[in-house]
Scaffold this motif. Structure first.
Motif, PDB file in Angstrom:
ATOM      1  N   TYR A 456     -17.693 -22.287  -4.388  1.00  0.00           N
ATOM      2  CA  TYR A 456     -17.767 -20.957  -4.992  1.00  0.00           C
ATOM      3  C   TYR A 456     -19.222 -20.684  -5.298  1.00  0.00           C
ATOM      4  CZ  TYR A 456     -18.336 -23.106  -9.593  1.00  0.00           C
ATOM      5  OH  TYR A 456     -18.815 -23.824 -10.656  1.00  0.00           O
ATOM      6  N   PHE A 457     -19.539 -19.466  -5.667  1.00  0.00           N
ATOM      7  CA  PHE A 457     -20.924 -19.067  -5.818  1.00  0.00           C
ATOM      8  C   PHE A 457     -21.227 -18.726  -7.269  1.00  0.00           C
ATOM      9  CE2 PHE A 457     -24.885 -17.026  -4.882  1.00  0.00           C
ATOM     10  CZ  PHE A 457     -25.297 -17.615  -3.697  1.00  0.00           C
TER      11      PHE A 457
ATOM     12  N   GLN B  60     -20.593 -30.894   1.496  1.00  0.00           N
ATOM     13  CA  GLN B  60     -21.634 -31.804   1.011  1.00  0.00           C
ATOM     14  C   GLN B  60     -22.973 -31.095   0.790  1.00  0.00           C
ATOM     15  OE1 GLN B  60     -21.559 -34.484  -0.316  1.00  0.00           O
ATOM     16  NE2 GLN B  60     -20.094 -35.926   0.541  1.00  0.00           N
ATOM     17  N   ALA B  62     -25.263 -28.155  -1.170  1.00  0.00           N
ATOM     18  CA  ALA B  62     -25.435 -27.212  -2.276  1.00  0.00           C
ATOM     19  C   ALA B  62     -26.585 -26.291  -1.897  1.00  0.00           C
ATOM     20  CB  ALA B  62     -25.748 -27.953  -3.570  1.00  0.00           C
ATOM     21  N   LEU B  64     -29.071 -23.221  -3.115  1.00  0.00           N
ATOM     22  CA  LEU B  64     -29.553 -22.661  -4.377  1.00  0.00           C
ATOM     23  C   LEU B  64     -30.660 -21.647  -4.140  1.00  0.00           C
ATOM     24  CD1 LEU B  64     -29.464 -26.152  -4.781  1.00  0.00           C
ATOM     25  CD2 LEU B  64     -29.179 -25.250  -7.075  1.00  0.00           C
ATOM     26  N   SER B  81     -19.751 -23.996   1.142  1.00  0.00           N
ATOM     27  CA  SER B  81     -20.568 -24.830   0.253  1.00  0.00           C
ATOM     28  C   SER B  81     -20.642 -24.200  -1.134  1.00  0.00           C
ATOM     29  CB  SER B  81     -21.982 -24.948   0.807  1.00  0.00           C
ATOM     30  OG  SER B  81     -21.946 -25.436   2.120  1.00  0.00           O
ATOM     31  N   HIS B  82     -20.940 -25.027  -2.126  1.00  0.00           N
ATOM     32  CA  HIS B  82     -21.192 -24.505  -3.460  1.00  0.00           C
ATOM     33  C   HIS B  82     -22.556 -23.817  -3.471  1.00  0.00           C
ATOM     34  CE1 HIS B  82     -17.758 -26.756  -4.979  1.00  0.00           C
ATOM     35  NE2 HIS B  82     -17.950 -26.207  -6.170  1.00  0.00           N
ATOM     36  N   GLY B  83     -22.612 -22.669  -4.126  1.00  0.00           N
ATOM     37  CA  GLY B  83     -23.859 -21.911  -4.171  1.00  0.00           C
ATOM     38  C   GLY B  83     -24.290 -21.646  -5.596  1.00  0.00           C
ATOM     39  N   LEU B 105     -25.605 -34.915  -2.316  1.00  0.00           N
ATOM     40  CA  LEU B 105     -25.552 -33.554  -1.777  1.00  0.00           C
ATOM     41  C   LEU B 105     -26.783 -33.259  -0.910  1.00  0.00           C
ATOM     42  CD1 LEU B 105     -24.556 -31.599  -5.027  1.00  0.00           C
ATOM     43  CD2 LEU B 105     -23.058 -32.079  -3.074  1.00  0.00           C
TER      44      LEU B 105
END
Lengths: 611, 352
Positions: A456-457, B60, B62, B64, B81-83, B105
């Motif tokens: 998720y963002f 895997q 991240a 940013l 992916s996680h943002g 990560l």
């Protein structure tokens, strides 16, 4: 010279002994090594079973400026600052004249012969000591002589007060643990002081110690050390900090503990990570990054750092990322008095950041609560997914407090609502900011979760329940109202106030944090004035219902705090406007820890004026 | 550092799925909301391509960013992916914390010239100093786009705004600065050179430490006019690639297909190879002084030197120095997190 004296014969005729109830005020130059001598003095009395507290009044400087250390000895266990000095040890030529002028008649002054302090006041009992000569006996080394002078005054005071030499030796051994040569030197110097005093001084003052049994099993610790232990037992894994007085010793002690107790047994590798950041902005940014990424993270700071963390604090609140921020408060505004104590960050931290932001604050009063609330803060931060602040202060954080030993936690870590890969397989997906349980607290996933729907963002801009960018009015309302709901639910989770309701009392006292210790003593003092009181000690924000109930139940409630503007008073007025008329204010804000006499006098004065 | 994969690589060129069985579309994000023709979208495409081609598990990763047009782009790639879109200029600290919590990560940070060279210069410097393993992409267009075209600190002396205002202040060269700060992977590229860019992103992923990619990425709306030194036209004219780049992941066979002396081969820590095929200029990216000199010379000549400017794989990474247990700290169990009662007893005994 004219003095403020009572008749000096008062003093000599006053044969009554005062046992285990006095304060010692040691004035030295900072950087002279007096800290260890004062600790020895404090500990030796503590080891005799007598309740003590020690407060260090120090400058924002490394070497050469005046510093004072106050030891309060009190058989009744009062450990707040005592305003009156009973025994002055005036070792600092820079301040000696001022120091002695502040003494009340009948007090005791131990001073080096060269200072000629006995010429300034004749209504004070002087013990004039040739410290220079004694230091010559103790060592040939010029540098050592200076350091040993400090332990020589410990010997002199020990003789005057009848502190057991065995306890002095024991305290020295402890202070210089493992350094046989230093122990030897110090024990010898203390003995030189003691023996000289025995042979040359005639005891003419009422102060004595006598062995008690009130400190058995107790510990002495500072609030920062206590918080550090709490953080470690809370399972903190990421510590990011920037040095600032008076908070530095929290992270420094924590790092020492982690290096000892958080290494992998097999590999010796760390199960924690520490960064000394480039500033407080980075420190809190890292803490939030780690909180997002699934670790218990923390930073500690003081007022100026809190100001710098403001933007990220709002970000953490709005994006719902757990972390714990310790604010060991000092005197502001601006650089203020960096080495003096205050409760002046309450209001600004509560609303820290722009927009509608309200944080959860924990307000420990004791070293025990520094320990317990540290653990509580991590649980709350992860349960609520928000930055949680713990507001301590310099007095609590950096001074020496007696306490019962801390109890090992019985409740497991509360890691909050985190969905695993298996959860996602069952659910088929999730909405990061959807209020599934109706408590305002939503589910999250951690980076690295091996599921295509886990990601998720995080964004500080408007977002809908799926964490997608949104400027839609209804999405923003949903989010802000849910955050409010979550915050309301914090009332059920934060430590409840401690209320002592006295049925005979018309007035109540409301206080928080380190002010507590003066209040305990004030209540006894007021009782002697036939003014029984109830007491509500607030331990967290937001306020719980029992707080307005307490105010409602009394005719007047005195809100006692250590800031100029009455920040707690203002918060109470804001949240309970209908109770405003009942609230009165006592504010102590000169940088020194509040003392009971001050509070008692102010309450009595307001009571008189009200009549 | 590249993920071990089990499924065999499909035969032939340009496979429809990668070694994980994922298609290029699986690495995409939401549609871009940037202006048509924005350089940033070209960079986004190459990020997608690099991660897909290297078969990196999206979960895997991240991604940013800070604040600005460039910082919006993580929403446009790797939606699995996680943002983390952080606050202005502070992405490095968030990335550092995220890495501390989970050093497994892959981290890709996207920033802009405003976000990095002005408000975030401090955190940029300290990220490099710590050598936190991540790719740090600066989408450099010389202007603040989201606030409608003010100069940034990377605008060249003499470059003009749309209204004719001339910049008189010295430009901050982020590559030069990064080399000075000890960065072990410093590259400059151009959004209009996708081939070079994708090779650099892949090599950056294999680097153990902070890898800086300063990518000239023209702002079509506010800085693509005559007089701008960061327009497509100008960048194309002055682009001087140092070498032709080829990246060979560790799991692929190395074939010798070049004349001796024409190619410099850099072996990365994970066994991947970066091949630098010489183009006229005799440039050695492992020579820090030469890199510094070349950057200064390019400023003097008004050229845009692109490619791998500097590489040093010897400086230990943040992770190495942290001496952490192998598994991510975020995966520690309660027993590993909370020391036993004996620890507290021992501490209490020392305080009595």
């Amino acid at each position: 010279m004219k003095t403020l004296a009572r008749d000096s014969k008062d003093m000599t005729e006053d044969k009554k002994l005062i046992v285990n109830d006095f304060s010692i005020h040691v004035a030295t130059v900072n950087g002279s090594g007096s800290q260890s001598s004062n600790t020895v003095l404090l500990r030796s009395i503590f080891q005799m079973g007598i309740p003590v507290s020690g407060k260090n009044l120090f400058p924002s400087n490394i070497m050469g400026l005046p510093t004072w250390f106050t030891i309060r000895v009190n058989k009744d266990g009062y450990i707040a600052r005592k305003k009156e000095v009973d025994i002055l040890v005036a070792m600092n030529p820079q301040t000696a004249v001022e120091d002695i002028k502040d003494l009340r008649p009948g007090a005791v002054c131990v001073s080096p012969v060269e200072l000629n302090l006995d010429k300034i006041r004749d209504d004070v009992k002087h013990y004039v000591v040739p410290f220079g000569e004694l230091a010559n006996k103790a060592s040939d080394n010029v540098k050592l002589k200076k350091l040993l002078t400090n332990i020589i005054y410990v010997g002199v005071v020990a003789e005057l007060l009848d502190i057991d030499q065995k306890e002095i030796d024991k305290a020295i051994e402890r202070q210089f643990e493992g350094k046989a040569k230093a122990i030897d030197l110090n024990v010898r110097a203390a003995t030189i002081g003691r023996e000289w005093a025995r042979e040359n001084l005639k005891k003419e003052d009422p102060y004595r110690v006598e062995r008690l049994d009130l400190t058995k099993g107790k510990i002495i610790i500072d609030g920062n050390g206590a918080a550090a232990i709490g953080c470690m037992l809370a399972g903190v894994s990421v510590v990011t900090w920037y040095p600032i007085t008076p908070s530095s010793s929290l992270c420094e002690q924590l790092i020492d503990y982690l290096e000892k107790y958080r290494l992998d047994k097999e590999t010796g590798k760390r199960t924690f990570s520490v960064v000394q950041a480039e500033d407080e902005l980075a420190a809190v940014g890292m803490a939030l990054g780690a909180g997002w990424s699934g670790c218990r993270s923390m930073t500690s700071t003081s007022g100026p750092g809190i100001s710098l963390m403001s933007e990220f604090a709002g970000f953490g609140y709005f994006t719902e990322i757990p972390t714990v921020i310790f604010d060991v408060q000092r005197v502001g505004p601006s650089t203020g008095l960096p080495t003096r104590t205050s409760q002046g960050d309450l209001m600004s931290t509560y609303f820290l950041s722009h927009g509608d932001t309200k944080h959860v604050l924990l307000l420990p009063s004791s070293v025990e609560e520094c320990y317990e609330f540290a653990m509580k803060a991590f649980d709350l931060a992860e349960r609520m997914q928000t930055p949680v602040f713990v507001l301590s202060d310099l007095d609590l954080g950096m001074n020496q407090w007696m306490s019962d030993p801390f109890v090992y936690p019985t409740t497991p870590l509360d890691r909050g609502k985190v969905l695993s890969k298996e959860d996602l397989e069952k659910l088929g997906g999730f909405a990061r900011y959807k209020d599934v349980d109706g408590d305002g607290m939503t589910y999250r996933t951690l980076p690295g979760t091996a599921h295509p729907k886990a990601g998720y963002f995080v964004r500080g801009s408007g977002h809908n329940e799926n964490a997608a960018y949104s400027e839609r009015p209804e999405d923003y309302l949903y989010l802000m109202d849910r955050l409010k709901r979550k915050w309301e639910n914090a009332k059920k989770l934060v430590p409840a106030p401690v209320i002592d309701h006295n049925k005979d009392a018309k007035i109540g006292i409301l206080a928080f944090g380190s002010t507590h210790w003066a209040i305990l003593e004030t209540r006894d003092q007021l009782m002697k004035e036939k003014l029984p009181t109830s007491y509500c000690r607030v331990r967290a924000l937001p306020f719980t219902q029992s707080i307005p109930d307490f105010i409602e139940a009394h005719e007047q409630v005195y809100v006692v705090e250590q800031n100029r503007d009455g920040q707690m008073l203002d918060l109470l007025r804001m949240e309970f406007p209908h109770l405003t008329a009942k609230l009165r204010s006592v504010r102590h804000y000169n940088g020194l820890p509040v003392d009971a006499d001050f509070v008692t006098e102010h309450i009595l004065e307001q009571e008189r004026n009200a009549r | 550092m590249v993920q071990e994969v089990t499924s065999p690589s499909p035969a032939g060129k340009a496979p429809q799925t990668n070694k994980l069985g994922l298609t290029l579309a699986d690495y995409k994000g939401s549609p871009s909301t940037l202006c048509d023709g924005c350089g940033h979208d070209a960079i986004t495409s190459q990020i997608i391509k690099a991660f897909w081609e290297l078969s990196i598990e999206p979960h895997q990763v991240a991604k940013l960013s800070g604040i600005g047009c460039s910082s919006k782009t993580p929403a446009y790639f790797l939606s699995r992916s996680h943002g983390f879109n952080s606050v202005h200029g502070r992405m490095p600290s968030v990335a550092t914390g995220a890495h501390m919590a989970n050093h497994k990560l892959y981290m890709v940070g996207v920033s802009g010239d405003g976000d990095t060279a002005s408000i975030g210069l401090g955190q940029f410097g300290h990220l490099i100093r710590r050598n936190v393993p991540m790719i740090y992409i600066v989408e450099n267009n010389g202007v603040y786009g989201l606030t409608k075209g003010q100069f940034s600190a990377t605008a060249d002396v003499g470059s003009t705004l749309k209204d004719g205002t001339v910049n008189r202040q010295t430009a901050i060269d982020l590559c030069g600065l990064a080399i000075e700060l000890g960065c072990g992977f410093v590259a400059r590229s151009f959004a209009g050179d996708p081939k070079q860019l994708v090779a650099l992103i892949k090599a950056a992923l294999a680097h153990e430490g902070t890898a800086l990619l300063d990518v000239i990425s023209p702002c079509v709306t506010f800085n693509n006019h005559e007089g701008s030194t960061k327009s497509y036209k100008h960048a194309k004219e002055v682009d001087r690639p140092l070498h032709e780049l080829g990246f060979i992941p560790f799991y692929e066979q190395i074939t010798v297909d070049y004349e001796p002396g024409t190619v410099q081969d850099v072996e990365m820590h994970d066994g991947s190879h970066l091949r630098l095929k010489k183009l006229g200029l005799d440039y050695n990216p492992t020579d820090r002084f030469a890199a510094d000199r070349a950057i200064h010379q390019s400023h003097k000549d008004g050229t845009l030197l692109t490619g791998l400017l500097y590489i040093d794989q010897e400086t230990p990474s943040f992770t190495k120095l942290a001496n952490l247990v192998d598994k991510p700290l975020s995966s520690l169990t309660p027993n590993e997190l909370r020391p036993p009662k004996e620890a507290l007893d021992e501490i209490m005994a020392s305080l009595t």
